[in-house]
Design a protein around this motif. Structure first.
Motif, PDB file in Angstrom:
ATOM      1  N   LEU A  47       0.821  -1.219   0.000  1.00  0.00           N
ATOM      2  CA  LEU A  47       0.000   0.000   0.000  1.00  0.00           C
ATOM      3  C   LEU A  47       0.852   1.265   0.000  1.00  0.00           C
ATOM      4  CD1 LEU A  47      -2.729  -1.013   2.620  1.00  0.00           C
ATOM      5  CD2 LEU A  47      -2.738  -1.340   0.144  1.00  0.00           C
ATOM      6  N   THR A  58       1.028   3.590  -3.048  1.00  0.00           N
ATOM      7  CA  THR A  58       1.128   2.912  -4.337  1.00  0.00           C
ATOM      8  C   THR A  58      -0.215   3.065  -5.058  1.00  0.00           C
ATOM      9  OG1 THR A  58       0.308   0.825  -3.429  1.00  0.00           O
ATOM     10  CG2 THR A  58       2.699   1.209  -3.347  1.00  0.00           C
ATOM     11  N   ARG A  59      -0.306   2.611  -6.288  1.00  0.00           N
ATOM     12  CA  ARG A  59      -1.591   2.686  -7.004  1.00  0.00           C
ATOM     13  C   ARG A  59      -2.640   1.833  -6.300  1.00  0.00           C
ATOM     14  NH1 ARG A  59      -0.847   2.402 -13.441  1.00  0.00           N
ATOM     15  NH2 ARG A  59      -3.064   2.909 -13.256  1.00  0.00           N
ATOM     16  N   LEU A  60      -2.208   0.674  -5.802  1.00  0.00           N
ATOM     17  CA  LEU A  60      -3.128  -0.163  -5.025  1.00  0.00           C
ATOM     18  C   LEU A  60      -3.549   0.578  -3.758  1.00  0.00           C
ATOM     19  CD1 LEU A  60      -4.573  -2.818  -4.348  1.00  0.00           C
ATOM     20  CD2 LEU A  60      -2.420  -3.630  -3.334  1.00  0.00           C
ATOM     21  N   GLU A  62      -3.812   3.790  -3.275  1.00  0.00           N
ATOM     22  CA  GLU A  62      -4.773   4.842  -3.599  1.00  0.00           C
ATOM     23  C   GLU A  62      -6.188   4.283  -3.703  1.00  0.00           C
ATOM     24  OE1 GLU A  62      -3.292   6.571  -7.154  1.00  0.00           O
ATOM     25  OE2 GLU A  62      -1.681   7.693  -6.153  1.00  0.00           O
ATOM     26  N   THR A  63      -6.310   3.115  -4.314  1.00  0.00           N
ATOM     27  CA  THR A  63      -7.623   2.469  -4.440  1.00  0.00           C
ATOM     28  C   THR A  63      -8.168   2.080  -3.070  1.00  0.00           C
ATOM     29  OG1 THR A  63      -7.078   1.619  -6.630  1.00  0.00           O
ATOM     30  CG2 THR A  63      -8.881   0.537  -5.457  1.00  0.00           C
ATOM     31  N   VAL A  64      -7.294   1.494  -2.245  1.00  0.00           N
ATOM     32  CA  VAL A  64      -7.724   1.077  -0.912  1.00  0.00           C
ATOM     33  C   VAL A  64      -8.161   2.274  -0.084  1.00  0.00           C
ATOM     34  CG1 VAL A  64      -6.916   0.088   1.272  1.00  0.00           C
ATOM     35  CG2 VAL A  64      -6.340  -1.025  -0.890  1.00  0.00           C
ATOM     36  N   GLU A  66      -9.329   5.152  -1.070  1.00  0.00           N
ATOM     37  CA  GLU A  66     -10.602   5.677  -1.558  1.00  0.00           C
ATOM     38  C   GLU A  66     -11.778   4.942  -0.911  1.00  0.00           C
ATOM     39  OE1 GLU A  66     -13.081   6.137  -5.766  1.00  0.00           O
ATOM     40  OE2 GLU A  66     -10.964   5.543  -5.783  1.00  0.00           O
ATOM     41  N   HIS A  67     -11.683   3.627  -0.830  1.00  0.00           N
ATOM     42  CA  HIS A  67     -12.765   2.841  -0.237  1.00  0.00           C
ATOM     43  C   HIS A  67     -12.703   2.850   1.283  1.00  0.00           C
ATOM     44  CE1 HIS A  67     -14.331   1.178  -4.003  1.00  0.00           C
ATOM     45  NE2 HIS A  67     -13.070   1.127  -4.405  1.00  0.00           N
TER      46      HIS A  67
END
Length: 292
Positions: A47, A58-60, A62-64, A66-67
């Motif tokens: 992360l 990391t890009r992952l 950023e996704t985590v 957000e949620h």
């Protein structure tokens, strides 16, 4: 995956470092690092990347994040809603209140509401709008009443409730200010200036420039309202302050020398799609009725 692990990720993002985040969540740096590692193992990827200036997503990651904001905020709202459903008069409400909003009729409206509902616990958190937006996302506050220095965010509902005029403040009977009819009459004055006028910087500079006057330069800079009031009361310095802060102080005088050009809109901010308890809904109704 646990809720507290998501809270730990958000703490690192907000603090920018493991050290700062550990202090926020009350853990050692080692314990926080282990919590993040367990979450990364659960998700299946890294992360954060360590950089010289701190931790970068990391890009992952950023996704985590957000949620995670939605999950943590939802958990906070669920807890608040459950408390509210146990009974309005035994509930709790948390409000963010900026220094300027606190001194205006907005602050007095909150006091009147609290007096009318003595069994409802109201926690008032001090801060500024960017801190309140983060707290709204985390579900830590129900609403905020504040001036606004950050851009509107899609996840936050913003409604203007009032407007607070700013002007020149000095001690009662101030030799220059008491006779001043224009900003030009303040030439050569000594100033104590704060760092809470960012939203008015352009209007203040324009008002002085239009008259061919330089913008006031600080003899003193402060982030403390109490120090500014002390300096004004016991010296011949001047300051740019909101009217409501000075209205009830017999030791100060306040003048609008810019024809109302300096004003701070005060906003009600709350998170979209957030469940508001009965107490919060009633307070919003009272604020709208009294201040709009």
């Amino acid at each position: 995956m646990e809720l507290r692990q998501l809270e730990h990720v958000l703490a690192v993002v907000e603090a920018g470092s493991l050290t700062g985040a550990a202090s926020r969540v009350g853990l050692t740096q080692q314990a926080l690092s282990k919590s993040l590692s367990r979450l990364e193992d659960s998700i299946g990827g890294k992360l954060f990347e360590r950089e010289t200036r701190g931790m970068a997503l990391t890009r992952l990651g950023e996704t985590v994040v957000e949620h995670a904001r939605d999950v943590v905020a939802s958990a906070g709202r669920l807890k608040s809603a459950a408390t509210a459903e146990l009974g309005f008069e035994r509930g709790k409400m948390v409000i963010g209140l900026s220094p300027i909003a606190a001194t205006t009729e907005i602050g007095r409206s909150v006091v009147r509401f609290a007096e009318a509902h003595p069994n409802l616990r109201i926690d008032v958190e001090a801060g500024i709008d960017r801190e309140f937006v983060a707290a709204l996302h985390r579900g830590q506050i129900d609403m905020a009443l504040s001036t606004q220095t950050v851009d509107h965010q899609d996840s936050v509902l913003v409604q203007q409730l009032a407007s607070e005029p700013w002007g020149i403040a000095g001690c009662a009977g101030h030799r220059q200010l008491s006779k001043a009819k224009s900003l030009t009459d303040l030439r050569g004055a000594q100033w104590v200036l704060g760092r809470n006028t960012d939203h008015l910087d352009e209007a203040i500079a324009d008002a002085f420039a239009t008259l061919g006057e330089p913008r006031p330069q600080p003899g003193m800079m402060t982030t403390s309202v109490l120090f500014a009031l002390t300096a004004l009361t016991h010296s011949e310095t001047l300051a740019i302050l909101p009217r409501s802060l000075c209205d009830n102080l017999s030791t100060l005088m306040w003048k609008d020398l810019c024809d109302g050009a300096w004003a701070s809109p005060i906003f009600l901010m709350r998170r979209k799609r957030a469940h508001l308890g009965l107490g919060a809904r009633k307070l919003i109704e009272a604020l709208q009725a009294e201040n709009i």
